[in-house]
Design an enzyme around this catalytic site. Sequence first.
Site, mmCIF file in Angstrom:
data_model
loop_
_atom_site.group_PDB
_atom_site.id
_atom_site.type_symbol
_atom_site.label_atom_id
_atom_site.label_comp_id
_atom_site.label_asym_id
_atom_site.label_seq_id
_atom_site.Cartn_x
_atom_site.Cartn_y
_atom_site.Cartn_z
ATOM 1 C CE LYS A 14 3.220 3.085 11.480
ATOM 2 N NZ LYS A 14 4.235 2.761 10.434
ATOM 3 C CD GLU A 47 6.633 4.144 5.018
ATOM 4 O OE1 GLU A 47 5.649 4.454 4.325
ATOM 5 O OE2 GLU A 47 6.542 3.802 6.218
ATOM 6 C CD GLU A 67 3.540 -0.696 8.559
ATOM 7 O OE1 GLU A 67 3.109 0.375 9.013
ATOM 8 O OE2 GLU A 67 4.081 -0.793 7.436
ATOM 9 C CB SER A 68 0.688 -6.264 11.562
ATOM 10 O OG SER A 68 -0.622 -6.807 11.547
ATOM 11 C CE1 TYR A 69 -0.591 -0.017 7.393
ATOM 12 C CE2 TYR A 69 0.548 -1.827 6.311
ATOM 13 C CZ TYR A 69 0.472 -0.494 6.647
ATOM 14 O OH TYR A 69 1.451 0.367 6.240
ATOM 15 C CG ASN A 94 -0.128 0.092 2.519
ATOM 16 O OD1 ASN A 94 0.300 1.163 2.941
ATOM 17 N ND2 ASN A 94 0.084 -1.043 3.164
ATOM 18 C CG HIS A 142 5.855 0.313 4.463
ATOM 19 N ND1 HIS A 142 5.571 -0.061 3.169
ATOM 20 C CD2 HIS A 142 4.864 1.154 4.841
ATOM 21 C CE1 HIS A 142 4.458 0.519 2.771
ATOM 22 N NE2 HIS A 142 4.003 1.259 3.764
ATOM 23 C CD GLU A 163 7.110 4.845 10.194
ATOM 24 O OE1 GLU A 163 6.808 4.529 9.018
ATOM 25 O OE2 GLU A 163 6.619 4.266 11.187
ATOM 26 C CE LYS A 166 0.065 6.191 8.923
ATOM 27 N NZ LYS A 166 1.368 5.768 8.366
ATOM 28 C CG ASP A 212 7.484 -2.830 1.467
ATOM 29 O OD1 ASP A 212 7.672 -3.986 1.071
ATOM 30 O OD2 ASP A 212 6.354 -2.314 1.559
ATOM 31 C CG ASP A 218 4.500 7.001 9.771
ATOM 32 O OD1 ASP A 218 5.304 7.829 9.312
ATOM 33 O OD2 ASP A 218 4.004 6.076 9.081
#
Length: 388
Positions: A181, A264, A340-342, A53, A321, A238, A183, A291, A212
């Site tokens: 995390k 990233e 990282e994980s979403y 993404n 990332h 970040e 923003k 990434d 971030d």
Amino acid sequence: MRIVDIREVTLPISSPIRNAYIDFSKMTLSLVAIVSDVIRDGKPVVGYGFNSNGRYGQGSLMRERFIPRLLEASPESLQDSTGNNLCPHKCWATMFSNEKPGGHGERSVAIGTLDMAIWDLVAKIEGVPLFQLLADRYGNGKPDPKIFVYAAGGYYYPGQNHNQLKDEMRSYIDRGYTVVKKKIGGASLDEDLRRIDSILSVLQDGQKLAVDANGRFDLDTAIQYAKALSQYDLFWFEEPGDPLDFELQATLRGYYSKPMATGEDLFSMQDARNLIRYGGLRPDRDWLQFDCALSYGLVEYLRTLDMLKEHGWSAKRCIPHGGHQMSLNIAAGLELGGNESYPDLFQPFGGFPDGVKVDNGFITLPELPGIGFEGKSDLFAQMQKLAG
């Protein structure tokens, strides 16, 4: 063996969220399938890949340049020494043929997407998880499938209040994450600090917050944030400034002594090397987020890891990332620091195979051939449509 066909489709991963720089309302990605002539259980073995993404799908570049180069190459020129499998390094060199160095922009995403599918295919033909293949070829032969993961969230949602933000972060903690995390940079400094305080109010001992800025700040603003953020015990600060502004990054270490993270949006070993040379990063505390899916793939990532070693950096300082299973396999096979994980975003492309749970900030990868996409049912349903 040989490649029979390569297919690409551009898919939406749109969301109403935004960070400090972009919104994701029109975000896309490319999904590719590389079909081989190797038959298992009556079906051809297929390798899959997609880009992370934050960068759009690159189907046009693939169809115009990189897919034709692979399909037009003689099968022998892409094979390993046995002739029974592909050599990812030869495939990469074929894709990059007739390309000038430098200018590592969107083509790095196109090649990285195809590279992911090549590695998936190679490991499936070998009949092993990619993390085991990587440990055997480039590591110590002993992968560690237990991997640290953190929950990336805290985007700016339309109309989201602080209670809803706290509920979001509680949901990650309840699912086993220990680092979350959010923003920053998409609101005023005062509002961002209030959002940070709200999140910290729901975290317990042993749980941490990372922030971030997505490269939003100029130097003066980055310094303002660094001074304000220094009051907290954050997991990291970040990407404060433009990813290629190494002077800003180096200057900021004089105002922020705690861990920082970046990388990233650097898409080649050469750009990563410049960051290490001139960015003032500290190998004892800072984190690198390259990434592979955006930066020419694993072949280039291996070069980046070699460069880091030469400069005194451990691979354990790398937490990529992207939140995809490719980086999970690299982390397990080559001893990176995590991934990282979403948990709720960019589905079905992010996340873990079905049944894999986060336990005290770690997941354990199952023994699935290739990258393991077949173990994630909603994702594999999309992939099967493309493979036919």
